[in-house]
Design a protein around this motif. Sequence first.
Motif, mmCIF file in Angstrom:
data_model
loop_
_atom_site.group_PDB
_atom_site.id
_atom_site.type_symbol
_atom_site.label_atom_id
_atom_site.label_comp_id
_atom_site.label_asym_id
_atom_site.label_seq_id
_atom_site.Cartn_x
_atom_site.Cartn_y
_atom_site.Cartn_z
ATOM 1 N N ILE A 118 11.173 5.092 -3.067
ATOM 2 C CA ILE A 118 10.608 3.826 -3.529
ATOM 3 C C ILE A 118 9.926 3.161 -2.353
ATOM 4 C CG2 ILE A 118 11.127 1.547 -4.511
ATOM 5 C CD1 ILE A 118 13.694 2.789 -5.707
ATOM 6 N N ALA A 119 8.764 2.584 -2.583
ATOM 7 C CA ALA A 119 8.061 1.834 -1.542
ATOM 8 C C ALA A 119 7.786 0.427 -2.049
ATOM 9 C CB ALA A 119 6.765 2.524 -1.150
ATOM 10 N N VAL A 120 8.193 -0.564 -1.275
ATOM 11 C CA VAL A 120 7.916 -1.965 -1.570
ATOM 12 C C VAL A 120 7.089 -2.496 -0.411
ATOM 13 C CG1 VAL A 120 8.900 -4.238 -2.021
ATOM 14 C CG2 VAL A 120 10.117 -2.179 -2.779
ATOM 15 N N ALA A 121 5.977 -3.145 -0.714
ATOM 16 C CA ALA A 121 5.055 -3.567 0.340
ATOM 17 C C ALA A 121 4.960 -5.083 0.435
ATOM 18 C CB ALA A 121 3.667 -2.989 0.097
ATOM 19 N N ALA A 122 4.829 -5.554 1.658
ATOM 20 C CA ALA A 122 4.474 -6.953 1.885
ATOM 21 C C ALA A 122 3.017 -7.142 1.471
ATOM 22 C CB ALA A 122 4.646 -7.307 3.360
ATOM 23 N N GLY A 123 2.689 -8.327 1.015
ATOM 24 C CA GLY A 123 1.319 -8.582 0.571
ATOM 25 C C GLY A 123 0.284 -8.389 1.664
ATOM 26 N N THR A 124 0.694 -8.453 2.925
ATOM 27 C CA THR A 124 -0.223 -8.297 4.052
ATOM 28 C C THR A 124 -0.392 -6.853 4.492
ATOM 29 O OG1 THR A 124 1.660 -8.760 5.494
ATOM 30 C CG2 THR A 124 0.208 -10.603 4.956
ATOM 31 N N ALA A 125 0.331 -5.931 3.889
ATOM 32 C CA ALA A 125 0.281 -4.524 4.313
ATOM 33 C C ALA A 125 -1.077 -3.905 4.004
ATOM 34 C CB ALA A 125 1.383 -3.731 3.628
ATOM 35 N N ARG A 126 -1.457 -2.935 4.836
ATOM 36 C CA ARG A 126 -2.660 -2.130 4.608
ATOM 37 C C ARG A 126 -2.246 -0.677 4.706
ATOM 38 N NH1 ARG A 126 -3.624 -6.344 3.192
ATOM 39 N NH2 ARG A 126 -5.397 -7.718 3.578
ATOM 40 N N ILE A 127 -2.750 0.136 3.786
ATOM 41 C CA ILE A 127 -2.259 1.510 3.663
ATOM 42 C C ILE A 127 -3.428 2.478 3.527
ATOM 43 C CG2 ILE A 127 -0.836 3.066 2.268
ATOM 44 C CD1 ILE A 127 0.699 0.540 1.308
ATOM 45 N N GLY A 128 -3.383 3.564 4.277
ATOM 46 C CA GLY A 128 -4.420 4.589 4.163
ATOM 47 C C GLY A 128 -4.013 5.843 4.911
ATOM 48 N N ASP A 129 -4.687 6.945 4.623
ATOM 49 C CA ASP A 129 -4.387 8.177 5.359
ATOM 50 C C ASP A 129 -4.991 8.115 6.764
ATOM 51 O OD1 ASP A 129 -3.419 11.095 5.286
ATOM 52 O OD2 ASP A 129 -5.485 11.253 5.975
ATOM 53 N N ARG A 130 -6.288 7.888 6.860
ATOM 54 C CA ARG A 130 -6.989 7.605 8.112
ATOM 55 C C ARG A 130 -7.026 8.747 9.121
ATOM 56 N NH1 ARG A 130 -10.529 4.137 7.789
ATOM 57 N NH2 ARG A 130 -10.301 3.405 9.958
ATOM 58 N N HIS A 131 -6.525 9.929 8.784
ATOM 59 C CA HIS A 131 -6.660 11.045 9.724
ATOM 60 C C HIS A 131 -8.129 11.313 10.035
ATOM 61 C CE1 HIS A 131 -2.447 12.167 8.583
ATOM 62 N NE2 HIS A 131 -2.420 12.557 9.841
ATOM 63 N N ILE A 132 -8.955 11.283 8.990
ATOM 64 C CA ILE A 132 -10.368 11.625 9.154
ATOM 65 C C ILE A 132 -11.071 10.624 10.068
ATOM 66 C CG2 ILE A 132 -11.290 10.329 7.170
ATOM 67 C CD1 ILE A 132 -12.182 13.965 8.068
ATOM 68 N N ALA A 133 -10.588 9.379 10.116
ATOM 69 C CA ALA A 133 -11.224 8.348 10.935
ATOM 70 C C ALA A 133 -11.082 8.626 12.423
ATOM 71 C CB ALA A 133 -10.638 6.970 10.604
#
Length: 247
Positions: A118-133
């Motif tokens: 289960i994942a619960v996130a704060a409203g300020t969280a940012r999520i991404g894979d970003r390996h390619i970046a």
Amino acid sequence: MSPVAVTRRGPALWARIDRSGTGNACDSAVMAGLEAWLATTDPDVRVLVLTGSGRSFCAGADLTEATSLLGDQPALRAFLDRGRRLVRAVRAAPVPTIAAVNGAAFGGGLELLLACDIAVAAGTARIGDRHIAVGQVPGWGSSVLLPQAVGPAAARRLLIAGETWTAAEAAGHGLVSEVVPAEALEAHVDALAARIAALDPAAVRRMLRVARPPVDEAAWDREWDTLTEHIAAQAAGPAARPAARSE
């Protein structure tokens, strides 16, 4: 001092990654701390919770340590494989796991999130894979677990285009179960852990068998083979890369 603070909060054992200035990136010390957290044998621990300190959940593998090992490919592969095995260990934990996503979760941080039940996130969280970046490819399970979580089309946007989602967007895609105000995140997860702990533990263990989707081992192997090929090419330098063709 370990960069992972492990604390007991009621029926839950919390692990908090705390590496100021690195985005809570996973170096060898963080991996050791998380391995110790997972190794608890306390029968009264009914839930494992993973979170980060400050504005980051986890930025993924520590690029400083990884880059320092480019000249020693076996050591680099061992470092990265340790992270891969860590993610799989989280996914196979004998009790439910919760990601309390307090902030940015990128690369291996996303993979740790995906490994949790289960994942619960704060409203300020940012999520991404970003390996390619950063010119990398995943090796800890993004390409395997992300399509299971959000579907193949959305997964390709994160993997290939390197997009970052807000917490609300992640919830809309089913990557996190809910979004709460940042200041309420830990209390919310404490309450969730208490609800799970109040259930029959034998039933919960058996529920984990059916609630966790099966792993595609061939896909795991393909991802790892692709990563090792990529890091070997980076170590060899531009001369080892095929020249661009002109028509």
